[in-house]
Write a protein that holds these residues in place. Structure first.
Motif, PDB file in Angstrom:
ATOM      1  N   UNK A   1       0.832  -1.206   0.000  1.00 51.36           N
ATOM      2  CA  UNK A   1       0.000   0.000   0.000  1.00 51.36           C
ATOM      3  C   UNK A   1       0.865   1.254   0.000  1.00 51.36           C
ATOM      4  N   UNK A   2       0.234   2.355  -0.339  1.00 51.07           N
ATOM      5  CA  UNK A   2       0.844   3.684  -0.241  1.00 51.07           C
ATOM      6  C   UNK A   2      -0.149   4.591   0.473  1.00 51.07           C
ATOM      7  N   UNK A   3       0.355   5.444   1.353  1.00 51.72           N
ATOM      8  CA  UNK A   3      -0.485   6.374   2.101  1.00 51.72           C
ATOM      9  C   UNK A   3       0.024   7.785   1.834  1.00 51.72           C
ATOM     10  N   UNK A   4      -0.784   8.578   1.128  1.00 52.90           N
ATOM     11  CA  UNK A   4      -0.422   9.942   0.793  1.00 52.90           C
ATOM     12  C   UNK A   4      -1.329  10.901   1.553  1.00 52.90           C
ATOM     13  N   UNK A   5      -0.723  11.860   2.247  1.00 52.63           N
ATOM     14  CA  UNK A   5      -1.487  12.857   2.997  1.00 52.63           C
ATOM     15  C   UNK A   5      -1.297  14.230   2.367  1.00 52.63           C
ATOM     16  N   UNK A   6      -2.266  15.099   2.615  1.00 50.53           N
ATOM     17  CA  UNK A   6      -2.289  16.405   1.965  1.00 50.53           C
ATOM     18  C   UNK A   6      -2.534  17.491   3.003  1.00 50.53           C
TER      19      UNK A   6
ATOM     20  N   UNK B   1      -7.115  22.016  -4.054  1.00 48.42           N
ATOM     21  CA  UNK B   1      -5.935  22.687  -4.584  1.00 48.42           C
ATOM     22  C   UNK B   1      -5.397  21.941  -5.798  1.00 48.42           C
ATOM     23  N   UNK B   2      -4.925  22.697  -6.777  1.00 50.83           N
ATOM     24  CA  UNK B   2      -4.476  22.088  -8.019  1.00 50.83           C
ATOM     25  C   UNK B   2      -3.353  21.085  -7.793  1.00 50.83           C
ATOM     26  N   UNK B   3      -2.378  21.442  -6.958  1.00 53.20           N
ATOM     27  CA  UNK B   3      -1.256  20.524  -6.757  1.00 53.20           C
ATOM     28  C   UNK B   3      -1.707  19.236  -6.071  1.00 53.20           C
ATOM     29  N   UNK B   4      -2.690  19.329  -5.174  1.00 53.47           N
ATOM     30  CA  UNK B   4      -3.217  18.131  -4.513  1.00 53.47           C
ATOM     31  C   UNK B   4      -3.930  17.226  -5.520  1.00 53.47           C
ATOM     32  N   UNK B   5      -4.721  17.833  -6.386  1.00 52.98           N
ATOM     33  CA  UNK B   5      -5.467  17.057  -7.378  1.00 52.98           C
ATOM     34  C   UNK B   5      -4.510  16.352  -8.324  1.00 52.98           C
ATOM     35  N   UNK B   6      -3.493  17.054  -8.775  1.00 50.89           N
ATOM     36  CA  UNK B   6      -2.498  16.450  -9.673  1.00 50.89           C
ATOM     37  C   UNK B   6      -1.835  15.257  -9.004  1.00 50.89           C
ATOM     38  N   UNK B   7      -1.418  15.450  -7.773  1.00 51.87           N
ATOM     39  CA  UNK B   7      -0.730  14.363  -7.059  1.00 51.87           C
ATOM     40  C   UNK B   7      -1.630  13.147  -6.884  1.00 51.87           C
ATOM     41  N   UNK B   8      -2.900  13.380  -6.541  1.00 56.79           N
ATOM     42  CA  UNK B   8      -3.827  12.272  -6.312  1.00 56.79           C
ATOM     43  C   UNK B   8      -4.124  11.523  -7.606  1.00 56.79           C
ATOM     44  N   UNK B   9      -4.380  12.238  -8.689  1.00 53.05           N
ATOM     45  CA  UNK B   9      -4.712  11.598  -9.968  1.00 53.05           C
ATOM     46  C   UNK B   9      -3.534  10.783 -10.488  1.00 53.05           C
TER      47      UNK B   9
END
Length: 668
Positions: free
Chosen positions: A621-626, A635-643
């Motif tokens: 698994x990977x766990x990414x927090x924002x 936020x644009x940078x959050x959306x880019x990272x998630x997609x």
């Protein structure tokens, strides 16, 4: 020219994550100020703030943002927010507008045609808990006030608060004095909408409900007389109940009271007769004329001065029509729009709304009811890429094991230049909407196009419990959350595999909020073992006991009483259905995405789940927090990272060997 062969999932596409982020979100809270049209719209590149837009009467010039950054026209009412602004024409000096500013949640007023005057605060700050919040305003210059809903915290806990209708002076005299805010009724009910006043100003109507009901379960239509001093007298209930949901109320020009009620099993439009006891169904049919009241201030219908009523209606999707209350006939507006937002407004004979379609994004559309002519007046759709990169969706009805209907939207892979080798089946992702009492609309979504134009199909599942298909369909989820939703999503996945539409070895599931819950529950349920190859779980509910005992906000703090059952009687069921209690069953890779400022589904839910995965199955698994993100990413940078992280998960699990996204490191 012959298409080039390339395996599904490996296709290149101009629909990149930055483009997805730039087009994330849609206009909201549209309203008329005289002949002008105003609304809020997202600014992902500006930290996700909501700008307040103004379109002048002549419709000739582009809409303008009337408040510069950092003004952010949004509130936190019931945490999901609600109608954050209202405005009125004045004889001189231009409009007067009030709005809530997200940073401090205060109510402000401003005169947009007087650039020398900055917005002035109308309400005070509070040092108690999460402070004071204001929503669903009505500006009344003659009375010198703005009425709205007040959400007032009385302690530090998320459920230590009260809500009630109030009157706030427009002169700013209450800006530093909570005592200057007049309470129009006691805090009789836990939740309510803002009051709507009859044309003569002598009556006010609003909706109210109490725990454990949610607004789609049971609400009350409250009616009061307004005295000469503006106070509310003789408050009484005239419709609704614990098993009747009234979703909206408005006054017609002739003084009659209109409301959307599901007393027939569908949210139909009703009129209250003068005796105050009889309600007439104005258009009896198996269609919805309203939806789930997730945000205070939604408007699915608006009366016109002519006596006609502009309505949104349908099964599944909602289209704009004009209802003749006398004959019960609805005439729909022609055009390419298949989905209208719950944000209608009227100016004279014109109806304005926010509409989208399967091949076009959200636009501001105006209908002139005199000639039936409709046109786009703002935010016209412009193709960000060639439309051949957009999917061509199909409305589907799947059949569950017991024969029940499961509604969905299918988005097969599509590319103008590439095709897969003959005989290859595409990978698919099952998309699960949030709510869970909500729905996935059939509209152009560049995030879906991001995957389909790369050769990964998408199916959105409007599982039992979703809105749009009547109360019986919604009630399927009562005490069955984690069962019906999980099985309905699996039904869609299995059907696509059986039909030869999807590769049965390469099906993923993904969702956020309640959709994150269903995704996680699907990865831990013995009934769906082997259906999914991986999953993406965003800002989810994972531990029902923790969520029910203080780990969420007030609005949904007792939602599980209907979705799962009374906690006092069904604690074992809460534990048995929680993904956190069965983390050892996770056997496939997954991605977990979480905003660190989320008060609806807080990070502790993810942390508890991951601890048990690590000590249990050890699934990759990977766990990414924002940081700075709450429930959903703005936020644009959050959306880019998630997609990109989601695509990277599919790249790794499906063996796609893509080079256009950063690799996703999985912990085992």
């Amino acid at each position: 020219m012959a298409n080039t062969e390339a395996p599904y999932g490996t296709w290149h596409s101009p629909v990149d994550a930055a483009l997805v982020a730039a087009h994330d979100g849609s206009p909201e809270y549209l309203g008329a100020v005289g002949a002008e049209v105003w609304w809020t719209e997202p600014r992902p590149q500006e930290g996700g703030r909501r700008a307040l837009m103004r379109l002048r009467e002549d419709r000739e010039q582009p809409a303008e943002s009337v408040l510069p950054a950092p003004w952010n026209v949004r509130n936190r009412m019931i945490e999901y927010g609600g109608l954050p602004w209202a405005g009125v024409e004045r004889p001189t000096g231009g409009p007067l507008v009030v709005f809530t500013h997200f940073a401090d949640q205060r109510l402000y007023a401003f005169a947009p045609d007087d650039p020398a005057t900055e917005p002035w605060p109308l309400t005070p700050l509070s040092a108690v808990g999460e402070g004071l919040r204001w929503c669903d305003p009505v500006v009344r210059p003659e009375q010198g006030d703005v009425t709205c809903v007040l959400e007032e915290f009385t302690g530090e806990g998320p459920t230590e608060l009260r809500r009630l209708p109030v009157s706030v002076p427009l002169d700013g005299s209450a800006a530093e004095d909570r005592g200057g805010v007049r309470e129009l009724t006691p805090a009789t009910h836990r939740f309510l909408t803002g009051p709507r006043f009859s044309p003569d100003g002598r009556q006010a109507a609003w909706l109210a409900w109490d725990h454990p009901s949610m607004p789609w379960d049971g609400t009350l239509l409250r009616l009061a007389e307004v005295d000469a001093d503006g106070g509310f007298l003789r408050v009484r209930t005239v419709a609704g109940g614990t098993e009747e949901s009234v979703a909206q109320v408005e006054w017609a020009a002739d003084g009659s009271l209109l409301f959307a009620s599901d007393r027939t099993g569908w949210w139909n439009l009703h009129r209250l007769e003068p005796d105050g006891d009889t309600a007439v169904n104005l258009c009896p049919c198996a269609e919805e004329f309203a939806g789930g009241l997730w945000r205070i201030g939604y408007r699915w219908f608006v009366p016109l001065l002519s006596g006609l009523v502009a309505v949104l209606h349908g099964q599944g999707g909602m289209v704009l029509g004009v209802l003749d209350p006398d004959g019960g006939e609805v005439v729909d507006m022609p055009g390419p729009w298949t989905e209208w937002s719950a944000s209608l407004a009227v100016s004279g004979s014109r109806v304005v709304g926010i509409a989208a379609g399967a091949q076009r994004g959200h636009e501001i559309v105006e209908l002139d009811t005199r000639d039936g002519h409709g046109r786009v007046i703002a935010r016209p759709h412009q193709d960000a890429v060639h439309p051949d990169y957009y999917p061509q969706p199909q409305v589907r009805v799947f059949r569950g094991p017991d024969g029940r209907e499961v509604h969905g939207n299918l988005y097969p892979p599509r590319h103008p230049e590439l095709v897969a080798p003959e005989g290859e089946l595409p990978p698919y992702a099952v998309w699960v909407h949030g709510g869970p009492t909500s729905r996935s609309p059939l509209v152009l979504d560049l995030e879906i196009a991001y995957f389909t134009s790369r050769g990964i199909g998408v199916v959105e599942v409007n599982y039992g419990g979703s809105t749009g298909y009547g109360r019986e369909y919604r009630n399927r989820l009562r005490e069955q959350w984690g069962v019906v939703d999980v099985m309905d999503c699996a039904t869609a996945a299995r059907a696509l595999a059986a039909e030869g539409v999807a590769d049965p070895e390469r099906i993923a599931i993904r969702g956020g909020s309640a959709g994150g819950w269903t995704s996680a529950a699907s990865l831990t349920s013995p009934d769906t073992e082997g259906v999914y190859a991986c999953g993406t779980i965003s800002y989810p509910i994972l531990d029902l006991e923790g969520w029910a005992e203080g780990e969420t906000h007030d609005f949904e703090s007792q939602y599980l009483e209907s979705l799962v059952g009374p906690l006092a009687e069904q604690r074992a069921r809460y534990r048995d259905r929680s993904p956190a209690a069965h983390a050892e069953r996770v056997s496939v890779p997954f991605l977990l995405l979480q905003g660190l400022d989320d008060v609806i589904c807080p990070p502790v839910q993810c942390e508890r789940f991951l601890d048990k995965v690590t000590t249990g199955s050890g699934a990759p698994h990977a766990y990414l927090t924002f940081e700075g993100e709450g429930h959903g990413f703005r936020r644009a940078d959050s959306i880019v990272r998630a997609v990109e992280a989601e695509l990277a998960l599919y790249d790794r699990v499906f063996g796609l060997n893509r080079q256009d996204v950063p690799a996703l490191e999985l912990t085992e």
